[in-house]
Design a protein around this motif. Structure first.
Motif, PDB file in Angstrom:
ATOM      1  N   MET A  26       0.824  -1.214   0.000  1.00  0.00           N
ATOM      2  CA  MET A  26       0.000   0.000   0.000  1.00  0.00           C
ATOM      3  C   MET A  26       0.855   1.260   0.000  1.00  0.00           C
ATOM      4  N   PHE A  27       1.964   1.234   0.739  1.00  0.00           N
ATOM      5  CA  PHE A  27       2.817   2.424   0.796  1.00  0.00           C
ATOM      6  C   PHE A  27       3.418   2.735  -0.571  1.00  0.00           C
ATOM      7  N   PHE A  28       3.794   1.696  -1.332  1.00  0.00           N
ATOM      8  CA  PHE A  28       4.294   1.927  -2.685  1.00  0.00           C
ATOM      9  C   PHE A  28       3.190   2.526  -3.557  1.00  0.00           C
ATOM     10  N   ILE A  29       1.968   2.013  -3.417  1.00  0.00           N
ATOM     11  CA  ILE A  29       0.852   2.529  -4.206  1.00  0.00           C
ATOM     12  C   ILE A  29       0.592   3.992  -3.865  1.00  0.00           C
ATOM     13  N   LEU A  30       0.474   4.285  -2.566  1.00  0.00           N
ATOM     14  CA  LEU A  30       0.158   5.650  -2.142  1.00  0.00           C
ATOM     15  C   LEU A  30       1.270   6.622  -2.522  1.00  0.00           C
ATOM     16  N   ALA A  31       2.513   6.173  -2.432  1.00  0.00           N
ATOM     17  CA  ALA A  31       3.620   7.046  -2.828  1.00  0.00           C
ATOM     18  C   ALA A  31       3.562   7.336  -4.323  1.00  0.00           C
ATOM     19  N   GLY A  32       3.250   6.308  -5.129  1.00  0.00           N
ATOM     20  CA  GLY A  32       3.151   6.504  -6.568  1.00  0.00           C
ATOM     21  C   GLY A  32       1.998   7.411  -6.948  1.00  0.00           C
ATOM     22  N   VAL A  33       0.874   7.256  -6.266  1.00  0.00           N
ATOM     23  CA  VAL A  33      -0.284   8.113  -6.536  1.00  0.00           C
ATOM     24  C   VAL A  33       0.001   9.553  -6.135  1.00  0.00           C
ATOM     25  N   LEU A 240      -6.000  -7.122  -1.295  1.00  0.00           N
ATOM     26  CA  LEU A 240      -6.258  -6.229  -0.168  1.00  0.00           C
ATOM     27  C   LEU A 240      -5.599  -4.866  -0.375  1.00  0.00           C
ATOM     28  N   ALA A 241      -4.333  -4.886  -0.768  1.00  0.00           N
ATOM     29  CA  ALA A 241      -3.608  -3.627  -0.977  1.00  0.00           C
ATOM     30  C   ALA A 241      -4.265  -2.795  -2.068  1.00  0.00           C
ATOM     31  N   THR A 242      -4.734  -3.449  -3.123  1.00  0.00           N
ATOM     32  CA  THR A 242      -5.356  -2.724  -4.237  1.00  0.00           C
ATOM     33  C   THR A 242      -6.661  -2.065  -3.817  1.00  0.00           C
ATOM     34  N   PHE A 243      -7.564  -2.837  -3.216  1.00  0.00           N
ATOM     35  CA  PHE A 243      -8.883  -2.298  -2.877  1.00  0.00           C
ATOM     36  C   PHE A 243      -8.827  -1.274  -1.739  1.00  0.00           C
ATOM     37  N   VAL A 244      -8.005  -1.553  -0.731  1.00  0.00           N
ATOM     38  CA  VAL A 244      -7.908  -0.600   0.380  1.00  0.00           C
ATOM     39  C   VAL A 244      -7.288   0.711  -0.104  1.00  0.00           C
ATOM     40  N   SER A 245      -6.234   0.620  -0.913  1.00  0.00           N
ATOM     41  CA  SER A 245      -5.596   1.836  -1.436  1.00  0.00           C
ATOM     42  C   SER A 245      -6.569   2.634  -2.287  1.00  0.00           C
ATOM     43  N   LEU A 246      -7.311   1.950  -3.143  1.00  0.00           N
ATOM     44  CA  LEU A 246      -8.277   2.641  -3.996  1.00  0.00           C
ATOM     45  C   LEU A 246      -9.327   3.356  -3.153  1.00  0.00           C
ATOM     46  N   GLY A 247      -9.797   2.690  -2.108  1.00  0.00           N
ATOM     47  CA  GLY A 247     -10.781   3.316  -1.229  1.00  0.00           C
ATOM     48  C   GLY A 247     -10.230   4.539  -0.522  1.00  0.00           C
ATOM     49  N   VAL A 248      -9.010   4.425  -0.008  1.00  0.00           N
ATOM     50  CA  VAL A 248      -8.374   5.559   0.683  1.00  0.00           C
ATOM     51  C   VAL A 248      -8.198   6.735  -0.270  1.00  0.00           C
ATOM     52  N   ILE A 249      -7.699   6.450  -1.462  1.00  0.00           N
ATOM     53  CA  ILE A 249      -7.453   7.513  -2.444  1.00  0.00           C
ATOM     54  C   ILE A 249      -8.755   8.210  -2.819  1.00  0.00           C
ATOM     55  N   ALA A 250      -9.810   7.417  -3.059  1.00  0.00           N
ATOM     56  CA  ALA A 250     -11.095   7.994  -3.464  1.00  0.00           C
ATOM     57  C   ALA A 250     -11.638   8.930  -2.389  1.00  0.00           C
ATOM     58  N   VAL A 251     -11.579   8.500  -1.143  1.00  0.00           N
ATOM     59  CA  VAL A 251     -12.088   9.328  -0.037  1.00  0.00           C
ATOM     60  C   VAL A 251     -11.261  10.603   0.101  1.00  0.00           C
ATOM     61  N   VAL A 252      -9.954  10.467   0.025  1.00  0.00           N
ATOM     62  CA  VAL A 252      -9.068  11.640   0.168  1.00  0.00           C
ATOM     63  C   VAL A 252      -9.342  12.658  -0.928  1.00  0.00           C
ATOM     64  N   TYR A 253      -9.417  12.196  -2.188  1.00  0.00           N
ATOM     65  CA  TYR A 253      -9.636  13.118  -3.305  1.00  0.00           C
ATOM     66  C   TYR A 253     -11.005  13.791  -3.229  1.00  0.00           C
ATOM     67  N   ALA A 254     -12.050  12.986  -2.988  1.00  0.00           N
ATOM     68  CA  ALA A 254     -13.400  13.539  -2.943  1.00  0.00           C
ATOM     69  C   ALA A 254     -13.531  14.540  -1.804  1.00  0.00           C
ATOM     70  N   ALA A 255     -12.979  14.196  -0.635  1.00  0.00           N
ATOM     71  CA  ALA A 255     -13.089  15.087   0.522  1.00  0.00           C
ATOM     72  C   ALA A 255     -12.293  16.375   0.318  1.00  0.00           C
ATOM     73  N   ALA A 256     -11.070  16.262  -0.216  1.00  0.00           N
ATOM     74  CA  ALA A 256     -10.243  17.457  -0.417  1.00  0.00           C
ATOM     75  C   ALA A 256     -10.853  18.383  -1.467  1.00  0.00           C
ATOM     76  N   LEU A 302       9.127  13.529  -4.136  1.00  0.00           N
ATOM     77  CA  LEU A 302      10.281  12.632  -4.056  1.00  0.00           C
ATOM     78  C   LEU A 302       9.841  11.189  -3.824  1.00  0.00           C
ATOM     79  N   ALA A 303       8.832  10.988  -2.964  1.00  0.00           N
ATOM     80  CA  ALA A 303       8.329   9.638  -2.711  1.00  0.00           C
ATOM     81  C   ALA A 303       7.738   9.040  -3.976  1.00  0.00           C
ATOM     82  N   ALA A 304       7.018   9.854  -4.740  1.00  0.00           N
ATOM     83  CA  ALA A 304       6.452   9.370  -6.000  1.00  0.00           C
ATOM     84  C   ALA A 304       7.556   8.984  -6.978  1.00  0.00           C
ATOM     85  N   ALA A 305       8.631   9.777  -7.011  1.00  0.00           N
ATOM     86  CA  ALA A 305       9.747   9.472  -7.907  1.00  0.00           C
ATOM     87  C   ALA A 305      10.392   8.136  -7.542  1.00  0.00           C
TER      88      ALA A 305
END
Length: 504
Positions: A26-33, A240-256, A302-305
């Motif tokens: 998940m950390f690799f996914i979130l850093a890439g996103v 698990l990593a895929t679905f949880v990350s997608l859910g976290v990202i969706a909530v963060v983007y929509a809320a922000a 930098l994390a995304a890179a």
């Protein structure tokens, strides 16, 4: 002359096993996103280029589409643990030539995403150093400094990299949450309204543009299968990593994006289209919180890179292992990291920075924005092709997956993702913020047509000149095991021959 077995070599053809759990992937996914980069950059851009206030709903709609796609995607990942991900899935679903074409599209897309980040890191670091430390240096100096840091961090053990990215991603999400809460709790004169979260707020006018911009914000969520060969219990970890990350990202983007809508009220579009767009997210909070967020914006980049550097390296490694690229690319060092592939990726990054400097490109608009947008579009094409591959793969493998996983979900996502890709092509001038008909709107997406064509032709050439390599396309560790077994059998036969001759 003695023949050395691959098992005795100082280099390896395998990545390190069992090093990554669900949270690490998940950390690799979130850093890439790069959620902070998206909420600070992509969200204001979505408001600005579309002129619509329904951006929060667009993120939720895209998340639902990607969730449907992920059903078939992770079903394939459970069956096919391969760091080539798109390459392996499309090879086994749509055929080996299509798989090699997809592999080159993936390498091009992820490289564009990775090297494009230097176009934002350099100028941001230059401004940050001047404002805070009175150090004045051109953006290229800072970009090469960041490049050197990524070059050092990229070949670290994958579990160590995940810990570093985990710390940065966690702090990043906490800061976005704090900014979002601050924005939601200080509504503009019109008061609080959550209407922009409803899909009914989306209108046909501008729909294509807002969905196209929104889908690019999720680029990176698909990376979990890239780490399947290094994951513990990949059949559980990757889904698990895929679905949880997608859910976290969706909530963060929509809320922000909702927070910006609430905080700026009826002026949200005008603010996004004005000179203050770059600071819209940070301006919702005062003092220390805002300055901390700006600092973390840098660490987000930098994390995304580092995350994209890691993903690109594994794609190149997977292709080298199966001899689609030179075999040297398919070797790893003693720490289980693909060093040659990592080195090539670093070289490409240096070339991109040098080219931008030599040609006097605007680093933010032409290297970062154009590169990131085009890379994201390439990933969208791969998502659509993978969905089609899932249907065909499971058509011949009916055991284990239900009709929702193997047919309905991938069928629906194929249609929807293809429609989104068409919307991106139709609104590419909007995505790049250039006049309609500009050369860039033809050349940049055309990169993937050229990459796919080269890959397909190369696969057909391999079928004639290297039939063993062609047969191994998309098979991953299965192909390596088969070659090792054949090598051992051949060595055993050669050793037994003299004994049989002397006995006779």
């Amino acid at each position: 002359m003695p023949t050395r077995s691959p098992a005795n070599s100082k280099v390896s053809a395998a990545l390190a096993r069992d090093r990554l759990g669900v949270s690490s992937v998940m950390f690799f996914i979130l850093a890439g996103v790069a959620p902070l980069t998206v909420t600070a950059g992509v969200v204001p851009t979505a408001y600005a280029v579309t002129g619509l206030t329904s951006v929060p709903a667009a993120f939720l709609v895209v998340a639902v589409v990607l969730g449907i796609f992920a059903v078939g995607y992770v079903a394939m990942a459970r069956r096919i643990p391969n760091s080539g991900a798109f390459y392996a899935f499309i090879s086994q679903g749509l055929g080996k030539p299509a798989g090699v074409g997809a592999a080159l599209v993936a390498v091009a897309a992820y490289n564009l995403l990775q090297v494009g980040l230097y176009g934002m890191i350099g100028p941001f670091l230059a401004a940050y150093a001047k404002d805070n430390f009175d150090v004045d240096a051109p953006w290229g100096v800072w970009a090469f400094g960041a490049w050197a840091l990524v070059t050092v961090l990229g070949p670290l053990r994958v579990d160590l990299s995940s810990k570093l990215l985990g710390v940065l991603s966690t702090i990043e999400l906490l800061i976005i949450t704090a900014l979002t809460v601050r924005g939601l709790s200080h509504p503009a004169a019109g008061g609080f309204s959550a209407r922009s979260l409803s899909p009914t707020s989306l209108h046909l006018t501008g729909l294509g543009a807002v969905l196209a911009v929104a889908v690019l914000g999720f680029t990176g969520f698909e990376q979990a299968p890239v780490f399947s060969e290094e994951a513990r219990d990949h059949r559980r970890t990757i889904p698990l990593a895929t679905f949880v990350s997608l859910g976290v990202i969706a909530v963060v983007y929509a809320a922000a994006s909702l927070a910006m809508n609430v905080y700026y009220g009826g002026d949200v579009v005008a603010t996004a289209q004005g000179p203050g767009s770059a600071t819209m997210l940070f301006a919702m909070a005062p003092g220390l919180l805002a300055s901390t967020a700006r600092t973390l914006f840098l660490t987000s980049l930098l994390a995304a890179a580092v995350a994209f550097h890691t993903a690109v390296g594994r794609y190149m490694w997977a292709l080298g292992r199966e001899r689609v690229l030179p075999a040297a690319m398919g070797r790893t060092g003693s720490n289980g990291v693909p060093r040659a592939a990592s080195g090539v990726q670093s070289l490409l990054g240096a070339v991109a920075i040098a080219l931008a400097l030599a040609l006097h490109w605007d680093p933010v608009s032409q290297l970062f924005f154009w590169g990131g947008t085009t890379g994201g579009f390439g990933i969208l094409l791969l998502l659509a092709a993978t969905s089609a591959g899932v249907i065909r793969y499971f058509a011949g493998t009916l055991d284990g997956e239900n009709v929702w996983q193997r047919l309905i979900a991938p069928g629906v996502s194929t249609v929807l993702l293809a429609a989104m890709a068409a919307l991106c092509v139709d609104h590419y001038d909007v995505l790049l913020n250039v006049p309609a008909g500009s050369a860039a709107t033809k050349i940049l997406p055309g990169i993937f047509a050229v990459a796919a064509a080269i890959g397909i032709v190369w696969a057909l050439i391999l079928r004639r000149i290297e039939p063993d390599a062609y047969a191994a396309i998309g098979l991953g560790s299965t192909a390596v095991l088969a070659r090792t077994t054949a090598f051992a059998a051949a060595a055993g036969t050669a050793a037994a021959a003299p004994a049989e001759g002397s006995a006779s």
